[in-house]
Design an enzyme around this catalytic site. Structure first.
Site: not given
Ligand code: CP3
Length: 343
Positions: A27, A73, A150
């Site tokens: 980003r 990812d 996660y």
């Protein structure tokens, strides 16, 4: 002429270290933000081979990094195993949780991931055609412990509390989940190599929260298994291990895991790491990513210091963790110019 990154990974000391940067497609780059908007959202970008290849190439075009890292990812593996995955803007990933034997039973076997991940393999094929001949293509996956943190919590957690709780309260389910992720990771990285990845990297971003025996059992042991399996199948392909936050446990890590290169976070000094880690093989990393935000003399002097500390052995210049969205693209150029002039 062999590519510079591959030479460093083979143990060669080069006059100027080759350079790439964790999260180099991201980003902080306006061209990344534009392509992500075109894709719709982050996951759609990961699963769109043309656009994922495009964002992988953007930092290569802009800066001429010596390596490109596949755009994907670490959480695509849980999704390929059947977990729900979505990203909440400004917050991060959310997943359906795995905390019981029943949850575990609902996941797919480690061999059933390839259909879901086939767009990623297509991205790798496009990149191996389109990258400049001097640029090395790096594939990657998350380490089993980090991916499990996660999957167990259903989101990122500051202290990986839910994963530690499952490890302590239901060891059987915890170990079975790590084993499943380990096998899936071997299959996934193997397929990336078959599609054209020349190096693979294992990201154990939360290794630092495992201590003593847990570090052995859940950071080192899965790394040994993954690296041994990949080396058996693809003997010439170098492997980078990144046990972030390992601290003292960085010592001996090349030998303990079989990794060709150990990636360092910014929690150790370059001088210490040169003496205690680089003696065993190639290292990469260490520059605080906050310098990409603040720039200036501190960026230049820290960059020079790291180049200087590691000049006696195989070294790939990199950050200690991913570049952040608030980084200034000009500071990246300043870092590169400093490395290439710091000889
Ligand atoms: O390095 C690269 O340029 C290659 C692509 C890459 C991404 N994530 C793209 C990404 C790689 C190698 C990763 C690894 C990754 N993903 C890790 C391990 C490395 C680390 O940073 O510790 C982890 C823990 C993840 C999981 C993940 N992905 C989180 C927690 C987040 C949200 C936090 C954040 O930075 O927004 C992501 C999203 C993500 N992965 C982004 C990118 C470019 C930002 C998404 C966006 O464009 O909105």
């Amino acid at each position: 002429m062999t590519k510079t990154i591959l030479r460093a990974l083979a143990g060669e000391t080069l006059p100027t270290p080759p350079i790439w940067m964790m999260r180099q497609a991201g980003r902080y780059l306006p061209e990344y933000r534009a392509t992500r908007a075109q894709a719709g959202d982050f996951l759609s970008l990961c699963y769109n081979p043309e656009l994922a290849a495009e964002v992988t190439l953007q930092p290569i075009r802009r800066y001429g990094f010596d390596a490109a890292i596949l755009f994907a990812d670490i959480l695509l593996i849980p999704q390929a195993l059947g977990a729900d995955l979505w990203f909440v803007t400004g917050e991060g990933p959310r997943l359906s949780t795995v905390t019981s034997a029943d949850d575990l039973k609902k996941l797919k076997p480690a061999t059933d991931i390839h259909y879901h991940l086939s767009p990623v393999y297509e991205t790798v094929r496009i990149l191996s055609r389109e990258l400049p001949s001097e640029t090395t293509l790096i594939g990657f996956a998350g380490a089993p412990w980090t991916v499990a943190t996660y999957m167990i919590a259903g989101q990122g957690t500051p202290d990986q509390g839910p994963a530690h709780a499952l490890k302590n309260e239901n060891r059987e389910v915890f170990v079975a989940l790590l084993d499943l992720i380990t096998d899936a990771t071997i299959n996934y990285m193997s397929a990336q190599i078959e599609a054209g990845a020349e190096v693979v990297k294992i990201f154990d971003s939360w290794a630092g929260s495992l201590s003593a025996q847990d570090f052995q059992d859940f950071a080192i042991a899965p790394a040994i298994k993954i690296i041994a399996a990949l080396k058996a199948k693809h003997p010439g392909v170098p492997i980078i291990a990144f046990p972030r936050g390992a601290g003292e446990a960085y010592v001996g890590l090349h030998a303990a895991t079989g990794a060709d290169c150990v990636a360092l976070d910014d929690g150790v000094t370059a001088e210490w790491a040169a003496k205690h880690v680089q003696v065993d093989g190639c290292i990469q990393g260490n520059l605080k990513s906050s310098h990409m935000v603040t720039g200036g003399d501190a960026l230049v002097s820290e960059t020079r210091r790291i180049v200087d500390a590691f000049k006696g052995g195989p070294h790939i210049f990199n950050l200690g963790h991913g570049i952040t969205p608030d980084a200034d693209p000009e500071n990246v150029q300043l870092m590169i110019d400093t490395v290439r002039e710091a000889r």
